[in-house]
Design a protein around this motif. Structure first.
Motif, mmCIF file in Angstrom:
data_model
loop_
_atom_site.group_PDB
_atom_site.id
_atom_site.type_symbol
_atom_site.label_atom_id
_atom_site.label_comp_id
_atom_site.label_asym_id
_atom_site.label_seq_id
_atom_site.Cartn_x
_atom_site.Cartn_y
_atom_site.Cartn_z
ATOM 1 N N ARG A 143 0.833 -1.200 0.000
ATOM 2 C CA ARG A 143 0.000 0.000 0.000
ATOM 3 C C ARG A 143 0.868 1.251 0.000
ATOM 4 N N ILE A 144 0.229 2.367 -0.301
ATOM 5 C CA ILE A 144 0.844 3.684 -0.158
ATOM 6 C C ILE A 144 0.059 4.432 0.902
ATOM 7 N N GLY A 145 0.754 4.890 1.932
ATOM 8 C CA GLY A 145 0.113 5.725 2.940
ATOM 9 C C GLY A 145 0.194 7.181 2.509
ATOM 10 N N LEU A 146 -0.936 7.870 2.548
ATOM 11 C CA LEU A 146 -0.984 9.260 2.105
ATOM 12 C C LEU A 146 -1.327 10.180 3.266
ATOM 13 N N LEU A 147 -0.745 11.359 3.250
ATOM 14 C CA LEU A 147 -1.071 12.422 4.187
ATOM 15 C C LEU A 147 -1.484 13.634 3.385
ATOM 16 N N ASP A 148 -2.719 14.078 3.604
ATOM 17 C CA ASP A 148 -3.263 15.193 2.820
ATOM 18 C C ASP A 148 -3.125 14.924 1.328
ATOM 19 N N ASP A 149 -3.411 13.677 0.951
ATOM 20 C CA ASP A 149 -3.423 13.211 -0.446
ATOM 21 C C ASP A 149 -2.042 13.143 -1.087
ATOM 22 N N GLU A 150 -0.987 13.347 -0.323
ATOM 23 C CA GLU A 150 0.363 13.226 -0.870
ATOM 24 C C GLU A 150 1.005 11.939 -0.348
ATOM 25 N N PRO A 151 1.692 11.180 -1.218
ATOM 26 C CA PRO A 151 2.296 9.918 -0.777
ATOM 27 C C PRO A 151 3.350 10.146 0.291
ATOM 28 N N ALA A 152 3.207 9.420 1.407
ATOM 29 C CA ALA A 152 4.124 9.587 2.531
ATOM 30 C C ALA A 152 4.975 8.356 2.773
ATOM 31 N N GLU A 153 4.449 7.171 2.487
ATOM 32 C CA GLU A 153 5.228 5.957 2.700
ATOM 33 C C GLU A 153 4.755 4.847 1.776
ATOM 34 N N LEU A 154 5.701 4.036 1.355
ATOM 35 C CA LEU A 154 5.425 2.846 0.547
ATOM 36 C C LEU A 154 5.650 1.650 1.452
ATOM 37 N N VAL A 155 4.618 0.814 1.597
ATOM 38 C CA VAL A 155 4.630 -0.236 2.615
ATOM 39 C C VAL A 155 4.330 -1.597 1.986
ATOM 40 N N ASP A 156 5.199 -2.566 2.271
ATOM 41 C CA ASP A 156 4.961 -3.963 1.899
ATOM 42 C C ASP A 156 4.912 -4.773 3.188
ATOM 43 N N SER A 157 3.761 -5.353 3.492
ATOM 44 C CA SER A 157 3.603 -6.159 4.704
ATOM 45 C C SER A 157 3.353 -7.609 4.311
ATOM 46 N N TYR A 158 4.060 -8.510 4.982
ATOM 47 C CA TYR A 158 3.965 -9.944 4.696
ATOM 48 C C TYR A 158 3.420 -10.673 5.926
ATOM 49 N N TYR A 159 2.500 -11.619 5.671
ATOM 50 C CA TYR A 159 1.870 -12.384 6.739
ATOM 51 C C TYR A 159 2.011 -13.873 6.449
ATOM 52 N N GLU A 206 10.220 3.143 -5.630
ATOM 53 C CA GLU A 206 10.029 4.127 -4.563
ATOM 54 C C GLU A 206 10.013 5.539 -5.120
ATOM 55 N N PHE A 207 10.893 5.819 -6.063
ATOM 56 C CA PHE A 207 10.947 7.155 -6.664
ATOM 57 C C PHE A 207 9.607 7.519 -7.284
ATOM 58 N N VAL A 208 9.007 6.551 -7.988
ATOM 59 C CA VAL A 208 7.725 6.806 -8.660
ATOM 60 C C VAL A 208 6.580 6.826 -7.658
ATOM 61 N N SER A 209 6.529 5.841 -6.768
ATOM 62 C CA SER A 209 5.402 5.725 -5.840
ATOM 63 C C SER A 209 5.338 6.887 -4.856
ATOM 64 N N LEU A 210 6.496 7.350 -4.397
ATOM 65 C CA LEU A 210 6.545 8.444 -3.434
ATOM 66 C C LEU A 210 6.596 9.810 -4.102
ATOM 67 N N GLU A 211 6.629 9.812 -5.442
ATOM 68 C CA GLU A 211 6.643 11.053 -6.225
ATOM 69 C C GLU A 211 7.782 11.965 -5.753
ATOM 70 N N LEU A 212 8.974 11.383 -5.628
ATOM 71 C CA LEU A 212 10.113 12.156 -5.159
ATOM 72 C C LEU A 212 10.482 13.236 -6.181
ATOM 73 N N PRO A 213 10.754 14.451 -5.732
ATOM 74 C CA PRO A 213 11.035 15.544 -6.665
ATOM 75 C C PRO A 213 12.451 15.527 -7.221
ATOM 76 N N ALA A 214 13.342 14.758 -6.592
ATOM 77 C CA ALA A 214 14.745 14.739 -7.032
ATOM 78 C C ALA A 214 15.396 13.476 -6.475
ATOM 79 N N ASP A 215 16.711 13.386 -6.660
ATOM 80 C CA ASP A 215 17.445 12.209 -6.191
ATOM 81 C C ASP A 215 17.636 12.303 -4.682
ATOM 82 N N ILE A 216 16.565 11.992 -3.964
ATOM 83 C CA ILE A 216 16.532 12.117 -2.507
ATOM 84 C C ILE A 216 16.576 10.722 -1.888
ATOM 85 N N PRO A 217 17.354 10.507 -0.840
ATOM 86 C CA PRO A 217 17.371 9.189 -0.201
ATOM 87 C C PRO A 217 16.062 8.902 0.519
ATOM 88 N N VAL A 218 15.854 7.638 0.803
ATOM 89 C CA VAL A 218 14.689 7.234 1.570
ATOM 90 C C VAL A 218 15.136 6.636 2.892
#
Length: 254
Positions: A143-159, A206-218
């Motif tokens: 999933r992608i967690g959004l805050l105020d409609d902006e992507p905040a985190e990319l999450v993969d959970s395994y069960y 991550e770059f695409v899903s989080l809509e990063l504006p530049a070469d920013i680390p995660v």
């Protein structure tokens, strides 16, 4: 004698790094107007061209904004400190997933966008935690967690597959109260959480899903949630943009 290590990055990148630290640490507060170009030139012993290159790097990252005829300003929003422990416990009766309720406390709107729910062969380190064979399956909720409609985190959970099959964990629909609430209802209450935190360059996904504006680390978090008898019931990898978020931990001293 070993040669002294030097910062061989281009001067503009070095200046941008130093200014970035002032913003991320809060030394330069949100909305603050930057010193004039002449002051920055003198302070960093650099040319006007180099200073402008440094500022443009930070503008591309969204850390600075230019206001025509006025100057350059620090972005209006300070880095947000996330407390991972806030999301571990099941939600109170009738309350939404804690991602939503914690956002509300900060006067933000938290939502989730489900990307994928499917049985998969997880990465090796996830298989090791869950005790799976090389071809063992787990249920993935991505999933992608959004805050105020902006992507905040990319999450993969395994069960564990035997735990998740036939439950809402294997259903693409959102889970009322979130996975901690459902797991507790299933008889697997979350008891402990272990986080491994690191920083690295973003992957393409991550770059695409989080809509990063530049070469920013995660910021990457590898999280294991245990139930009774330290049974691992959830393994999560999540990525957050390092220029927007900080991870906060409160650890009691015994």
């Amino acid at each position: 004698m070993a040669k002294e290590h030097e910062d061989n990055r281009p001067v503009a990148e070095r200046i941008a790094a130093n200014l970035r630290e002032l913003i991320m640490s809060g030394e330069w507060e949100p909305g603050m107007k930057l010193p004039t170009t002449d002051v920055l030139i003198s302070r960093h012993d650099a040319s006007n061209v180099t200073i402008q290159r440094a500022l443009n790097i930070l503008k591309a990252e969204g850390l600075l904004r230019g206001q025509k005829g006025s100057g350059v300003y620090v972005r209006d929003r300070a880095p947000l400190t996330i407390q991972p422990a806030s999301f571990m416990a099941p939600s109170d009766d009738g309350q939404p997933y804690r991602w939503v309720s914690e956002a509300t406390k900060r006067s933000q709107r938290g939502t989730n966008r489900i990307i994928r729910v499917a049985p998969v062969i997880p990465p090796r380190r996830v298989r090791e935690v869950l005790g799976l064979a090389d071809d063992g399956e787990a249920i993935l909720r991505s999933r992608i967690g959004l805050l105020d409609d902006e992507p905040a985190e990319l999450v993969d959970s395994y069960y564990p597959a035997e735990l998740a099959h036939g439950t809402r964990l294997a259903d693409r629909r959102k889970i009322p109260g979130g996975s901690p609430t459902l797991l507790a209802e299933m008889g697997y209450p979350p008891r402990e959480q272990e986080d491994e935190v690191s920083a690295r360059p973003a992957t393409t996904r991550e770059f695409v899903s989080l809509e990063l504006p530049a070469d920013i680390p995660v910021i990457e978090v590898f999280r294991v949630v245990y139930s009774n008898d330290r049974r691992p019931i959830e393994v999560t990898t999540l990525a957050k943009s390092a220029h927007l978020f900080k991870m906060g931990y409160h650890l009691p001293v015994h």
